[in-house]
Design an enzyme around this catalytic site. Structure first.
Site, PDB file in Angstrom:
ATOM      1  N   SER A 175       1.626  -2.847  14.464  1.00 26.13           N
ATOM      2  CA  SER A 175       1.904  -3.124  13.062  1.00 26.13           C
ATOM      3  C   SER A 175       0.723  -3.856  12.445  1.00 26.13           C
ATOM      4  O   SER A 175      -0.383  -3.843  12.999  1.00 26.13           O
ATOM      5  CB  SER A 175       3.198  -3.934  12.942  1.00 26.13           C
ATOM      6  OG  SER A 175       3.621  -3.979  11.600  1.00 26.13           O
ATOM      7  N   ASN A 176       0.921  -4.489  11.305  1.00 21.76           N
ATOM      8  CA  ASN A 176      -0.141  -5.241  10.630  1.00 21.76           C
ATOM      9  C   ASN A 176       0.500  -6.376   9.840  1.00 21.76           C
ATOM     10  O   ASN A 176       1.723  -6.403   9.673  1.00 21.76           O
ATOM     11  CB  ASN A 176      -0.952  -4.298   9.715  1.00 21.76           C
ATOM     12  CG  ASN A 176      -0.076  -3.681   8.653  1.00 21.76           C
ATOM     13  OD1 ASN A 176       0.394  -4.357   7.755  1.00 21.76           O
ATOM     14  ND2 ASN A 176       0.184  -2.381   8.763  1.00 21.76           N
ATOM     15  N   PRO A 177      -0.300  -7.336   9.352  1.00 19.68           N
ATOM     16  CA  PRO A 177       0.295  -8.545   8.754  1.00 19.68           C
ATOM     17  C   PRO A 177       0.712  -8.419   7.292  1.00 19.68           C
ATOM     18  O   PRO A 177       0.911  -9.444   6.622  1.00 19.68           O
ATOM     19  CB  PRO A 177      -0.811  -9.589   8.889  1.00 19.68           C
ATOM     20  CG  PRO A 177      -2.067  -8.841   9.161  1.00 19.68           C
ATOM     21  CD  PRO A 177      -1.763  -7.414   9.435  1.00 19.68           C
ATOM     22  N   SER A 178       0.903  -7.215   6.770  1.00 22.65           N
ATOM     23  CA  SER A 178       1.296  -7.079   5.360  1.00 22.65           C
ATOM     24  C   SER A 178       2.597  -7.851   5.101  1.00 22.65           C
ATOM     25  O   SER A 178       3.571  -7.717   5.832  1.00 22.65           O
ATOM     26  CB  SER A 178       1.502  -5.599   5.033  1.00 22.65           C
ATOM     27  OG  SER A 178       2.116  -5.483   3.775  1.00 22.65           O
ATOM     28  N   ALA A 184       1.319  -0.946   3.637  1.00 19.28           N
ATOM     29  CA  ALA A 184       0.204  -0.848   4.586  1.00 19.28           C
ATOM     30  C   ALA A 184       0.684   0.063   5.709  1.00 19.28           C
ATOM     31  O   ALA A 184       1.252  -0.396   6.712  1.00 19.28           O
ATOM     32  CB  ALA A 184      -0.158  -2.230   5.103  1.00 19.28           C
TER      33      ALA A 184
END
Ligand code: C5P
Length: 397
Positions: free
Chosen positions: A203-206, A270
């Site tokens: 995942s990503n920190p959005s 994102a």
């Protein structure tokens, strides 16, 4: 104005005078507890007319007093006590103040004042959180001395009368133009989660804040809004349709479905570019040495929408570390998006997780505008202004 049973109730006449100086017509309700701190006479002298009390409400009269008072454009609760917060958070209507609050249509501003220990109590915190979730506004309490003998310093002191009056005047300002009335806006927000096995994902920190800001601004301007969001830690927005998704493939299905009837689609999400080629059904055990995961590309949702654009305005976001404008313009052209808001991952307090954003508007033809650093809500407002310009231009052509 509702005056609650708090030591700070004595400041209510001063708030009243300031509001009247600001040209606001104020009707006052005092709870039974408030009248132990401030007199009916001092309140009615500063107000427009008699004070609404439980005694008046319970005596025979031709009108329903709580409904008449609830026709106000806004409600402010001065010296809001733990008891009033609890009553409102649970829909109680057993006194004039609570019954009126249940019927008010306009914005509600709470100005709490109570002992430090009470304000920090978990029950009070939960009630405040609940009211906030429903869109109620809060002012203070401030850090400072409270109580007649200065029992303590810490949070609990009520905001000053001039601050309260200013906040009420702000609430009464004309609301946003309803220039998106009748339009359907679809917004994607947050990250996606691409599971590798039942307990691990990429995942990503959005944070989802930018997308939520766009959705909320569109709602306030009269649009019907569908917000498709990945896992985020934000309060549930009211008055719009929220679709929760996990993986990019789910995001794609939800966005494509909602886009059928959309006039504007804003892809703030994102989206992970890749997912596991094979989703393992069992948790993968640790092995000695390196492992590799085979990733396969996710569909590009914005590009897919661009291929079948119809009359829709399509907006994307992009994050670049270098050659931003050229890359964003090329991206907008390739995906057939009308414009892309370019942001930079390296600036503190912006983009991922921050409340501010600093973006550059980049059109497919390579023209661009640098926007100043501002709140995500203000970026959202400007984004929707630009989307409306594109739409008007298209109709004119
Ligand atoms: O190509 P890039 O990921 O930088 O493009 C960013 C824009 O494209 C964003 O608006 C994002 O929501 C959208 N996007 C998409 N589907 C993907 C990847 C990105 O719609 N698979």
């Amino acid at each position: 104005m509702i005056v609650g049973g708090s030591m700070a109730a004595v400041k209510a006449p001063s708030v009243l005078r300031r509001l009247r100086e600001g040209g606001v017509q104020v009707n006052v309700i005092a709870t039974r507890a408030a009248l132990a701190f401030v007199t009916e006479l001092s309140l009615s002298t500063a107000a427009d007319g008699p004070v609404g009390t439980d005694a008046a409400w319970f005596s025979p009269r031709p009108d329903a007093l709580h409904l008449a008072l609830a026709r106000a454009d806004a409600a402010v609760i001065v010296g809001a006590s733990a008891e009033l917060l609890a009553g409102a958070a649970h829909g109680h209507a057993n006194d004039l103040a609570l019954a009126t609050l249940l019927s008010v249509q306009g914005p509600v501003l709470w100005v709490p004042a109570m002992n430090n220990a009470m304000w920090n109590n978990r029950a009070v915190g939960a009630n405040v959180a609940r009211l906030r979730e429903w869109g109620h506004h809060f002012l203070g309490p401030a850090v400072g001395a409270f109580g007649t003998r200065g029992e303590g310093a810490g949070i609990g002191r009520m905001a000053e009368p001039e601050t309260i009056a200013a906040a009420v005047l702000e609430l009464l300002k004309p609301t946003a133009p309803r220039d998106l009335d009748g339009l359907h806006v679809v917004v994607s927000a947050g990250p996606t989660r691409e599971y590798l096995d039942p307990v691990r994902f990429i995942s990503n920190p959005s944070s989802g804040k930018m997308g939520f800001a766009v959705a909320e601004d569109a709602r306030d301007r009269g649009a019907r809004v569908t917000l498709v969001t990945g896992p985020v830690n934000l309060p549930e927005p009211h008055g719009l349709e929220v679709v929760r998704i996990g993986a990019a493939l789910e995001l794609r299905d939800a966005v494509i479905r909602a886009a059928q009837t959309a006039d504007i689609v804003v892809m703030t999400a994102a989206v992970a570019d890749y997912r596991a080629a094979e989703l393992k059904g069992e948790k993968q055990a640790k092995v000695a040495g390196d492992v590799s995961v085979h990733l396969t590309p996710n569909p590009d949702i914005l590009a897919e929408l661009g291929q079948n654009k119809g009359g829709r305005v399509l907006v994307g976001f992009a994050m670049e570390t270098h050659a931003g404008v050229e890359r964003a313009a090329a991206k907008a052209a390739r995906k057939n998006a009308d414009f892309i808001l370019l942001n930079y991952p390296t600036q503190a307090g912006t983009a991922f997780g921050g409340d501010d954003n600093q973006v550059t508007l980049v059109r497919a033809d390579g023209t661009f505008e640098d926007w100043p650093r501002t709140s995500k809500r203000e970026v959202a407002r400007r984004l929707l202004d630009e989307a409306l310009r594109v739409r008007a231009q298209r109709t004119a052509d």
